[in-house]
Design an enzyme around this catalytic site. Structure first.
Site, PDB file in Angstrom:
ATOM      1  N   ASN A 206       0.698  -1.158   0.058  1.00  0.00           N
ATOM      2  CA  ASN A 206      -0.010  -0.077   0.140  1.00  0.00           C
ATOM      3  C   ASN A 206       0.651   1.312  -0.085  1.00  0.00           C
ATOM      4  O   ASN A 206       2.178   1.012   0.086  1.00  0.00           O
ATOM      5  CB  ASN A 206      -1.023   0.025   1.138  1.00  0.00           C
ATOM      6  CG  ASN A 206      -0.293  -0.067   2.638  1.00  0.00           C
ATOM      7  OD1 ASN A 206       0.747   0.559   2.734  1.00  0.00           O
ATOM      8  ND2 ASN A 206      -0.718  -0.713   3.350  1.00  0.00           N
ATOM      9  N   LYS A 207       0.274   2.330  -0.087  1.00  0.00           N
ATOM     10  CA  LYS A 207       1.030   3.762  -0.096  1.00  0.00           C
ATOM     11  C   LYS A 207       1.863   3.824   0.986  1.00  0.00           C
ATOM     12  O   LYS A 207       3.288   4.337   0.793  1.00  0.00           O
ATOM     13  CB  LYS A 207       0.247   4.754  -0.521  1.00  0.00           C
ATOM     14  CG  LYS A 207       0.834   6.115  -0.899  1.00  0.00           C
ATOM     15  CD  LYS A 207      -0.228   7.259  -1.107  1.00  0.00           C
ATOM     16  CE  LYS A 207       0.408   8.510  -1.369  1.00  0.00           C
ATOM     17  NZ  LYS A 207      -0.380   9.772  -1.773  1.00  0.00           N
ATOM     18  N   LYS A 208       1.543   3.600   2.376  1.00  0.00           N
ATOM     19  CA  LYS A 208       2.305   3.809   3.318  1.00  0.00           C
ATOM     20  C   LYS A 208       3.368   2.987   3.301  1.00  0.00           C
ATOM     21  O   LYS A 208       4.515   3.108   3.750  1.00  0.00           O
ATOM     22  CB  LYS A 208       1.345   3.399   4.503  1.00  0.00           C
ATOM     23  CG  LYS A 208       2.081   3.852   5.799  1.00  0.00           C
ATOM     24  CD  LYS A 208       1.113   3.330   7.017  1.00  0.00           C
ATOM     25  CE  LYS A 208       1.829   3.740   8.464  1.00  0.00           C
ATOM     26  NZ  LYS A 208       2.668   2.451   8.838  1.00  0.00           N
ATOM     27  N   GLU A 209       3.154   1.598   3.119  1.00  0.00           N
ATOM     28  CA  GLU A 209       4.375   0.704   2.938  1.00  0.00           C
ATOM     29  C   GLU A 209       5.478   0.963   1.963  1.00  0.00           C
ATOM     30  O   GLU A 209       6.554   0.808   2.081  1.00  0.00           O
ATOM     31  CB  GLU A 209       3.686  -0.661   2.800  1.00  0.00           C
ATOM     32  CG  GLU A 209       3.060  -1.500   3.731  1.00  0.00           C
ATOM     33  CD  GLU A 209       2.259  -2.395   3.395  1.00  0.00           C
ATOM     34  OE1 GLU A 209       1.866  -3.458   4.175  1.00  0.00           O
ATOM     35  OE2 GLU A 209       2.164  -2.687   2.262  1.00  0.00           O
ATOM     36  N   ASP A 271      -4.434  -9.505   1.237  1.00  0.00           N
ATOM     37  CA  ASP A 271      -4.045 -10.900   1.049  1.00  0.00           C
ATOM     38  C   ASP A 271      -4.806 -11.287  -0.051  1.00  0.00           C
ATOM     39  O   ASP A 271      -4.410 -12.056  -1.042  1.00  0.00           O
ATOM     40  CB  ASP A 271      -4.528 -11.837   2.254  1.00  0.00           C
ATOM     41  CG  ASP A 271      -3.660 -11.648   3.547  1.00  0.00           C
ATOM     42  OD1 ASP A 271      -2.556 -11.417   3.136  1.00  0.00           O
ATOM     43  OD2 ASP A 271      -4.380 -11.957   4.476  1.00  0.00           O
TER      44      ASP A 271
END
Length: 328
Positions: A206-209, A271
């Site tokens: 995701n964007k944060k990751e 997932d």
């Protein structure tokens, strides 16, 4: 764009595909009830329990997502030689999933995450885990088990919850083996471990990751995705951006919109994304189409409470609503 008939054909082909899943296996326990008063003993809600159930979590939820779409799976992981490990194995057997490549150990417990919910609101989570890296002897066992089965696999998913299974040695060796055999290997990463997956086929952060992987804070998601794809030498990158949809990074960037619907629980949505994206890619559809099908499946599961999966019928119905209706 796949029409309804084409999509059904794609989904039906999943039964002929075998996916290897390597990662942190867990159980998700749910205590579900109602709250009508505050405890006189402490300022906390009193939950009157109506139901208790469990679901497969972590990498086991990836296996469950694949199984729900009738794909064949081979699961590689480590669990404790304990009662919760037996619960996990029995859950696999009940779903006709072969657990024979899962290794039991006395050195670590089976990971359990217990959630207390009331009125679709999560009140508390309790984790039983030891996230220490697995011992070298277990690393070697896991790699050997993977080597024994690699020729059966059409694609591989590395499901990293940073609980000790995907050590640098395990991650790098599996990526190397897959590249050597020209097998798709897609990663759902934890940012601190991103460099272990250099040379993988794809990654689905995701964007944060992605920001954490790059170590920079930015609102320029296109530069972020391009830089991460280049840094890790990936064939492609699928960046999930919550309500803003997804972005697929190939030679160019393809943005895939999402559509508003009621979101009950995002647990396990990542997932579902990597499961369906990998399955569709292994089925031979374009990566753009694979991402759209994955986006559809994620839209289905966030409308359910708890760790969930999407069926072929639900994907067909929702795909028609969002892509065929809007022509995107």
């Amino acid at each position: 764009m796949a029409n309804q008939f084409d999509l059904k054909k794609i989904l039906d082909s999943f039964k002929d595909i075998t996916i290897g899943v390597v990662g942190d296996l867990m159980l998700d326990d749910y205590i579900i009830g109602t709250v009508e008063r505050i405890s006189p003993e402490a300022p906390v809600p009193v939950v009157t329990v109506k139901e208790e159930r469990f679901a497969l979590g972590g990498a086991a939820n990836v296996v469950n997502n694949l199984n729900a779409l009738q794909a064949k799976t081979i699961c590689f992981g480590i669990i404790g030689n304990d009662a919760n490990g037996d619960r996990l194995i029995n859950a696999f057997l009940e779903k006709n999933i072969d657990p024979s490549s899962i290794i039991k150990t006395n050195t670590l417990p089976t990971i359990v995450k217990k959630r207390v919910l009331a009125g679709n609101q999560q009140l508390l989570r309790i984790d039983w885990e030891d996230s220490s890296p697995i011992l070298p002897v277990l690393e070697d066992q896991l790699i050997e088990e993977f080597k024994k089965n690699i020729d059966k696999l059409d694609a591989v998913i590395l499901s990293d919850y940073d609980k000790g299974v995907l050590t640098p040695k395990v991650a790098k060796e599996i990526v190397r083996l897959c590249r050597e055999k020209n097998i798709i290997v897609n990663v759902d990463p934890k940012p601190k471990n991103a460099l272990n997956y250099m040379g993988a086929s794809s990654m689905t952060p995701n964007k944060k990751e992605a920001i954490e992987c790059m170590g920079i804070k930015t609102d320029d998601f296109e530069k972020l995705g391009k830089d991460l794809k280049e840094k890790l030498n990936l064939n492609n990158l699928l960046l999930t951006r919550s309500e803003e949809g997804m972005s697929l990074f190939l030679d160019k960037v393809v943005n895939i919109p999402t559509f508003a619907q009621e979101v009950y629980d995002v647990t396990g949505a990542g997932d579902t994304v990597i499961s369906v994206f990998t399955l569709a890619s292994a089925a031979g559809v374009s990566l753009h189409e694979a991402a759209k099908i994955a986006n559809t499946a994620a839209g289905v599961v966030v409308g359910k409470v708890g760790t969930s999966t999407a069926t072929k019928e639900e994907i067909l119905e929702f795909y028609e609503k969002i892509y065929d209706k809007w022509g995107v």
